[in-house]
Structures are given as C-alpha cells and as structure tokens.
Design an enzyme around this catalytic site. Structure first.
Site, PDB file in Angstrom:
ATOM      1  N   CYS A   1      -2.892   0.225  10.071  1.00  0.00           N
ATOM      2  CA  CYS A   1      -3.947  -0.627   9.501  1.00  0.00           C
ATOM      3  C   CYS A   1      -4.907  -1.206  10.529  1.00  0.00           C
ATOM      4  CB  CYS A   1      -3.323  -1.738   8.673  1.00  0.00           C
ATOM      5  SG  CYS A   1      -2.131  -2.674   9.582  1.00  0.00           S
TER       6      CYS A   1
ATOM      7  N   HIS B   1       0.840  -1.204   0.000  1.00  0.00           N
ATOM      8  CA  HIS B   1       0.000   0.000   0.000  1.00  0.00           C
ATOM      9  C   HIS B   1       0.875   1.254   0.000  1.00  0.00           C
ATOM     10  CE1 HIS B   1      -3.165  -2.575   2.264  1.00  0.00           C
ATOM     11  NE2 HIS B   1      -3.666  -2.314   1.077  1.00  0.00           N
TER      12      HIS B   1
HETATM   13  C1  CIR Z   1      -3.801  -7.915   3.246  1.00  0.00           C
HETATM   14  O1  CIR Z   1      -2.969  -8.329   2.453  1.00  0.00           O
HETATM   15  O2  CIR Z   1      -4.842  -7.378   2.886  1.00  0.00           O
HETATM   16  C2  CIR Z   1      -3.516  -8.088   4.717  1.00  0.00           C
HETATM   17  N1  CIR Z   1      -2.840  -9.324   4.935  1.00  0.00           N
HETATM   18  C3  CIR Z   1      -2.678  -6.949   5.241  1.00  0.00           C
HETATM   19  C4  CIR Z   1      -3.375  -5.620   5.141  1.00  0.00           C
HETATM   20  C5  CIR Z   1      -2.618  -4.540   5.812  1.00  0.00           C
HETATM   21  N2  CIR Z   1      -3.307  -3.326   5.653  1.00  0.00           N
HETATM   22  C6  CIR Z   1      -2.748  -2.128   5.791  1.00  0.00           C
HETATM   23  O3  CIR Z   1      -1.561  -2.023   6.017  1.00  0.00           O
HETATM   24  N3  CIR Z   1      -3.514  -1.072   5.602  1.00  0.00           N
END
Ligand code: CIR
Length: 254
Positions: A247, A160
C-alpha cells in the site's frame, strides 16, 4: 526505468481510517523512519523513488496504492471508498499524468487500489467495503479492450483483496485461506500464510524479490522454503494504521 511513487507519512496518521483494527497510538517519528527504510529497500531493488510530500489534513495519504492502479497502457485513478481519502487523488494524478494516459473511476463507483490484484493479463478486483460493482464494471470496460480478464472477488473479513492475497513469484500467490479462496488463482501456486499470522498475506513483489514485514516470521519461513528472496522491513507503525507493504507505493516502468 522503474518508478516507485511514495508519499511521506502524514503527521496526522494517528487519525487514520480503521475498519478491522482497534486504534492504537502511532509513533509518527518511528513511522517516518520505517517508511524511509522501506523506500531504501525500493531503491536497492532498482526503483527510482518519487516521494510526494506529506499533507497534514490527509492522515492516510502514505497509502498511495489506494489512489491509482497503473497498467502499461494507462493509469486508472480511483475514487476511494472512504470519502475523506478522495482528496488524496489530485497530487498522485498530477505526478502520474507525466507518465501515463489517465482514466478516472466515476460515481457511483468506489475503488481502492488495495482491492486490485493484477498478475499478467489477469485482474482480480475485491468487492469490499471500499470497492463496488459499479467500479468493477468501469474497470472491465477500460481493461477488456486492452486484453485483460477482469474478475470480481467478494471480500468480507478484511479491508482489501490484497490484505488476503498478493503475488510472491511469477507463478505463485501468498494467500490467507480464511479470507480468500486460493482456488480462484488457477494456474498459480498457492502458498498459505501461517494460520497465526492472519495479516501476513500482503507482500510486495519486485522482480524475484519480495518486500515483507518483519511481523510475520513464520510465513516468511514458508516463503524462503520456496526459494523466494525475502527482504524484511519493520512496518509496525503502518500496520497499526491497517496498512502493510504493497500500500505504500505505486510501482511501474517508464
Ligand atoms: C485505510 O483504512 O484506508 C487506511 N488506514 C489503510 C489503507 C491501507 N491500504 C492498503 O493496504 N492498500
């Protein structure tokens, strides 16, 4: 009052989405303990924590940031780039509906909240595997009329935009220059992560405080040298799921 929405770690987090990381076993009990400690820091920094319950069928649901982007005027529900994550939206939407007018990203748009960096009236949106130009156009339509300037940023080497850059002070961002060009953030001081700590650019700013992983001590020193007040949290198990500190919460004033 300041609210932080969180969601308990799912027992199936070991089956999370992974894009740039190799799968490693995740200790769910430890992940839950770390997540609770993270919530305690949020509380200590003045947030009222609203924790949604864990959902066994939704491995990534602890990462609530990806599900909505909350502005003072409204909240935008995302359409996450990973199709399995779209079922995370209703529970967050229900809670947010009590606090904000809701607008939703529609197909063919895809957007993860981790790709949205807002600083004042400027909004940068990562164009990544999880977020596309159709969503950027929809964000622009909604936000331009509210006075926000919206800009797309290509993201290719990390999950991201906020894996590569986050705000760490009113006038400063923390950047991994290998993944995003600091020159995009004109008018702001740019602090670079220590080059060996490539995942160290994700920090969570609350007032003049930064919540930051213990995993990146060299970058932490760089922040402290700039007089930034750092509160460390051990999020080793969430890092294995490709998450970090922004997140795991949605923070806003009511
Ligand atoms: C994903 O790949 O969607 C999750 N394993 C990790 C998401 C992390 N999100 C973030 O940093 N905003």
């Amino acid at each position: 009052m300041r609210i932080a929405i969180t969601r308990e770690v799912s027992p199936s987090i070991g089956r999370c989405e992974l894009t740039h990381l190799v799968r490693q076993p995740i200790d769910v009990a430890l992940a839950r303990m770390q997540h609770r400690q993270y919530e305690e820091v949020l509380t200590a920094l003045g947030c009222e924590v609203y924790r949604l319950s864990a959902t066994p069928e939704l491995p990534d649901s602890v990462f609530v940031e990806d599900i909505a982007v909350v502005f003072d005027e409204l909240a935008i529900l995302t359409r996450p780039g990973a199709p399995l994550r779209r079922s995370e939206v209703p529970a967050v939407a229900e809670l947010l509906s009590h606090c904000r007018k809701l607008v939703a990203i529609a197909a063919p748009g895809i957007l993860d909240g981790g790709d949205v960096l807002r600083i004042g009236k400027r909004v940068w949106i990562g164009l990544s595997e999880r977020s596309n130009r159709a969503a950027l156009d929809q964000m622009h339509t909604v936000l331009a009329s509210l006075g926000y300037a919206v800009e797309g940023v290509s993201v290719t080497d990390c999950l991201h935009l906020k894996s590569a850059v986050t705000q760490v002070a009113e006038d400063a961002v923390l950047v991994n220059p290998a993944w995003v060009d600091g020159a995009l953030f004109a008018g702001l001081d740019v602090i670079a992560v220590d080059p060996v700590e490539v995942y160290g650019a994700n920090a969570l700013l609350i007032d003049a405080n930064v919540i930051y992983p213990t995993a990146y001590p060299r970058t932490r020193e760089r922040l402290e040298r700039r007089d930034i007040r750092v509160h460390t949290v051990d999020v080793s198990e969430l890092i294995k799921a490709e998450g970090a500190v922004t997140c795991c919460s949605l923070i806003f004033e009511v």
